[in-house]
Design a protein around this motif. Structure first.
Motif, PDB file in Angstrom:
ATOM      1  N   LEU A   1      34.052  18.916  93.396  1.00 38.94           N
ATOM      2  CA  LEU A   1      33.871  17.728  92.746  1.00 38.94           C
ATOM      3  C   LEU A   1      33.993  17.618  91.384  1.00 38.94           C
ATOM      4  N   PRO A   2      33.445  18.567  90.971  1.00 36.58           N
ATOM      5  CA  PRO A   2      33.711  18.393  89.086  1.00 36.58           C
ATOM      6  C   PRO A   2      35.150  18.753  88.909  1.00 36.58           C
ATOM      7  N   THR A   3      35.699  19.799  89.396  1.00 34.56           N
ATOM      8  CA  THR A   3      37.255  20.041  88.910  1.00 34.56           C
ATOM      9  C   THR A   3      38.074  18.837  89.245  1.00 34.56           C
ATOM     10  N   ILE A   4      38.016  18.229  90.348  1.00 37.23           N
ATOM     11  CA  ILE A   4      38.806  17.244  90.645  1.00 37.23           C
ATOM     12  C   ILE A   4      38.405  15.954  90.044  1.00 37.23           C
ATOM     13  N   SER A   5      37.206  15.715  89.828  1.00 37.28           N
ATOM     14  CA  SER A   5      36.623  14.668  89.019  1.00 37.28           C
ATOM     15  C   SER A   5      36.756  14.482  87.663  1.00 37.28           C
ATOM     16  N   MET A   6      36.649  15.726  87.051  1.00 42.05           N
ATOM     17  CA  MET A   6      36.795  15.839  85.672  1.00 42.05           C
ATOM     18  C   MET A   6      38.477  15.740  85.415  1.00 42.05           C
ATOM     19  N   GLY A   7      39.489  16.082  85.927  1.00 37.64           N
ATOM     20  CA  GLY A   7      40.659  16.002  86.008  1.00 37.64           C
ATOM     21  C   GLY A   7      41.248  14.639  86.169  1.00 37.64           C
ATOM     22  N   LEU A   8      40.773  14.017  87.037  1.00 37.94           N
ATOM     23  CA  LEU A   8      41.229  12.607  87.326  1.00 37.94           C
ATOM     24  C   LEU A   8      40.591  11.681  86.325  1.00 37.94           C
ATOM     25  N   LEU A   9      39.312  11.851  86.157  1.00 35.81           N
ATOM     26  CA  LEU A   9      38.393  11.022  85.146  1.00 35.81           C
ATOM     27  C   LEU A   9      38.836  10.774  83.996  1.00 35.81           C
ATOM     28  N   ALA A  10      39.457  11.871  83.371  1.00 35.66           N
ATOM     29  CA  ALA A  10      39.814  12.078  82.209  1.00 35.66           C
ATOM     30  C   ALA A  10      41.237  11.270  81.930  1.00 35.66           C
ATOM     31  N   VAL A  11      41.883  10.776  83.054  1.00 31.92           N
ATOM     32  CA  VAL A  11      42.945   9.880  82.698  1.00 31.92           C
ATOM     33  C   VAL A  11      42.488   8.361  82.246  1.00 31.92           C
ATOM     34  N   VAL A  12      41.426   8.024  82.745  1.00 32.32           N
ATOM     35  CA  VAL A  12      40.867   6.600  82.188  1.00 32.32           C
ATOM     36  C   VAL A  12      39.645   6.780  81.373  1.00 32.32           C
ATOM     37  N   LEU A  13      39.166   7.771  81.244  1.00 30.63           N
ATOM     38  CA  LEU A  13      37.841   7.811  80.447  1.00 30.63           C
ATOM     39  C   LEU A  13      37.962   9.133  79.336  1.00 30.63           C
ATOM     40  N   PRO A  14      37.188   9.102  78.159  1.00 28.51           N
ATOM     41  CA  PRO A  14      37.103  10.166  77.121  1.00 28.51           C
ATOM     42  C   PRO A  14      36.585  11.231  77.924  1.00 28.51           C
ATOM     43  N   PRO A  15      36.703  12.580  77.564  1.00 26.32           N
ATOM     44  CA  PRO A  15      36.392  13.909  78.370  1.00 26.32           C
ATOM     45  C   PRO A  15      34.739  13.922  78.398  1.00 26.32           C
ATOM     46  N   ALA A  16      34.156  13.627  77.366  1.00 28.73           N
ATOM     47  CA  ALA A  16      32.462  13.851  77.380  1.00 28.73           C
ATOM     48  C   ALA A  16      32.076  12.712  78.362  1.00 28.73           C
ATOM     49  N   GLU A  17      32.619  11.488  78.101  1.00 26.16           N
ATOM     50  CA  GLU A  17      32.189  10.343  78.920  1.00 26.16           C
ATOM     51  C   GLU A  17      32.327  10.856  80.494  1.00 26.16           C
ATOM     52  N   ALA A  18      33.443  11.084  80.778  1.00 27.21           N
ATOM     53  CA  ALA A  18      33.756  11.678  82.039  1.00 27.21           C
ATOM     54  C   ALA A  18      32.642  12.539  82.695  1.00 27.21           C
ATOM     55  N   ALA A  19      32.542  13.599  81.684  1.00 29.67           N
ATOM     56  CA  ALA A  19      31.469  14.724  81.855  1.00 29.67           C
ATOM     57  C   ALA A  19      30.052  13.913  82.308  1.00 29.67           C
ATOM     58  N   ALA A  20      29.660  13.167  81.427  1.00 26.67           N
ATOM     59  CA  ALA A  20      28.352  12.420  81.620  1.00 26.67           C
ATOM     60  C   ALA A  20      28.298  11.626  83.004  1.00 26.67           C
ATOM     61  N   LEU A  21      29.414  10.989  83.390  1.00 27.50           N
ATOM     62  CA  LEU A  21      29.449  10.303  84.613  1.00 27.50           C
ATOM     63  C   LEU A  21      29.485  11.080  85.842  1.00 27.50           C
ATOM     64  N   LEU A  22      29.869  12.244  85.625  1.00 29.89           N
ATOM     65  CA  LEU A  22      29.744  13.145  86.569  1.00 29.89           C
ATOM     66  C   LEU A  22      28.512  13.819  87.104  1.00 29.89           C
ATOM     67  N   ILE A  23      27.598  13.882  85.982  1.00 28.91           N
ATOM     68  CA  ILE A  23      26.455  14.830  86.260  1.00 28.91           C
ATOM     69  C   ILE A  23      25.412  14.220  87.281  1.00 28.91           C
ATOM     70  N   LEU A  24      25.493  13.015  87.737  1.00 29.37           N
ATOM     71  CA  LEU A  24      24.422  12.388  88.645  1.00 29.37           C
ATOM     72  C   LEU A  24      25.058  12.492  89.973  1.00 29.37           C
ATOM     73  N   PRO A  25      26.293  12.056  90.093  1.00 25.14           N
ATOM     74  CA  PRO A  25      27.106  12.734  91.584  1.00 25.14           C
ATOM     75  C   PRO A  25      26.995  14.185  91.969  1.00 25.14           C
ATOM     76  N   SER A  26      27.167  14.773  90.838  1.00 32.07           N
ATOM     77  CA  SER A  26      27.431  16.420  90.985  1.00 32.07           C
ATOM     78  C   SER A  26      25.902  16.944  91.421  1.00 32.07           C
ATOM     79  N   LEU A  27      25.065  16.396  90.705  1.00 35.87           N
ATOM     80  CA  LEU A  27      23.379  16.957  91.110  1.00 35.87           C
ATOM     81  C   LEU A  27      23.033  16.658  92.221  1.00 35.87           C
ATOM     82  N   VAL A  28      23.245  15.208  92.704  1.00 37.36           N
ATOM     83  CA  VAL A  28      22.551  14.960  94.068  1.00 37.36           C
ATOM     84  C   VAL A  28      23.611  15.923  95.110  1.00 37.36           C
ATOM     85  N   THR A  29      24.960  15.741  94.998  1.00 41.26           N
ATOM     86  CA  THR A  29      25.660  16.328  95.975  1.00 41.26           C
ATOM     87  C   THR A  29      25.500  17.956  96.187  1.00 41.26           C
TER      88      THR A  29
END
Length: 246
Positions: free
Chosen positions: A27-55
């Motif tokens: 989940l983090p690997t795929i999400s970070m790689g693809l989200l970085a296409v449309v979002l700044p890396p730090a913002e993509a990482a922040a967006l990823l925190i809650l879905p990562s934590l819950v899953t």
């Protein structure tokens, strides 16, 4: 966040959640790689925190092995926290080309060794010192890339964890890693209120994808799971390396 970007983000979390449900990671690997296409890396990482934590919490709690892996892996997870916070200085490298390339190559090498049935073994007496060291290195890599895999995943397999116990142990360590990374991101002020509701929607989407993946995993034999696990790592590594090169 525009409607087009939001649809893309949700599609990413469906795919990443499904991969996590089948092999226990991705989940983090795929999400970070693809989200970085449309979002700044730090913002993509922040967006990823809650879905990562819950899953990750769901994955950690889903099975009878939690108590055993807690007792066995606490030195590893302590090292993860220390390494993540110690590596906070490298946060600006999140999604950076060299980090992604190096991590991708390492993942591919490990996946190839697994597909070739080269078995790594860690004796039980080495776990008290090798666990914290492995965790610290993994945490530092997590702080630099936003991805928790190397060398913690090979270590967990080398100590003999199999299929469901391995997946549950990954959920535990991913939860610890996500919380440690969240502290680092909070210090960098990467969280914003604008990311709150997309994160909540992403949680639901990721859980749906993960549940579908878990249903697929339940039908897999240990041998087929092993093949899927290493094939998934190989694909993730190739993707990261290609992203780093481009």
């Amino acid at each position: 966040m525009t409607a087009t970007v939001l649809v893309f983000v949700l599609a990413v979390f469906v795919l990443a959640g499904f991969a996590k449900g089948v092999i226990g990671l991705g989940l983090p690997t795929i999400s970070m790689g693809l989200l970085a296409v449309v979002l700044p890396p730090a913002e993509a990482a922040a967006l990823l925190i809650l879905p990562s934590l819950v899953t990750n919490v769901w994955q950690m709690m889903d099975g009878p092995h939690l108590r055993a892996v807690l007792r066995r892996l606490w030195p590893l997870n302590l090292g993860v926290c220390v390494g993540t916070w110690g590596g906070a200085a490298f946060l600006s490298g999140l999604g950076g080309p060299y980090g992604a390339l190096a991590l991708g190559v390492a993942l591919m090498a490990y996946a190839v060794s697994g597909l070739a049935a080269l078995k790594l073994t860690v004796p039980r007496r080495a776990e008290p010192w090798l666990g914290p060291l492995t965790g610290a290195v993994t945490g530092a890599i997590t702080a630099a890339t936003g991805v928790f895999v190397i060398p913690a995943v090979p270590y967990m397999q080398a100590i003999g964890l199999q299929k469901d116990a391995l997946v549950q142990a990954l959920g535990l360590s991913f939860t610890v890693s996500t919380l440690a990374l969240a502290v680092t991101l909070a210090g960098e002020r990467a969280f914003t209120w604008e990311l709150a509701w997309p994160s909540l929607v992403a949680v639901v989407i990721a859980l749906l994808g993960m549940r579908l993946g878990q249903a697929v995993r339940a039908r897999l034999s240990p041998q087929t799971f092993r093949l899927c696990f290493f094939a998934g790592l190989l694909a993730l590594g190739a993707y990261l390396a290609a992203r780093g090169l481009t």
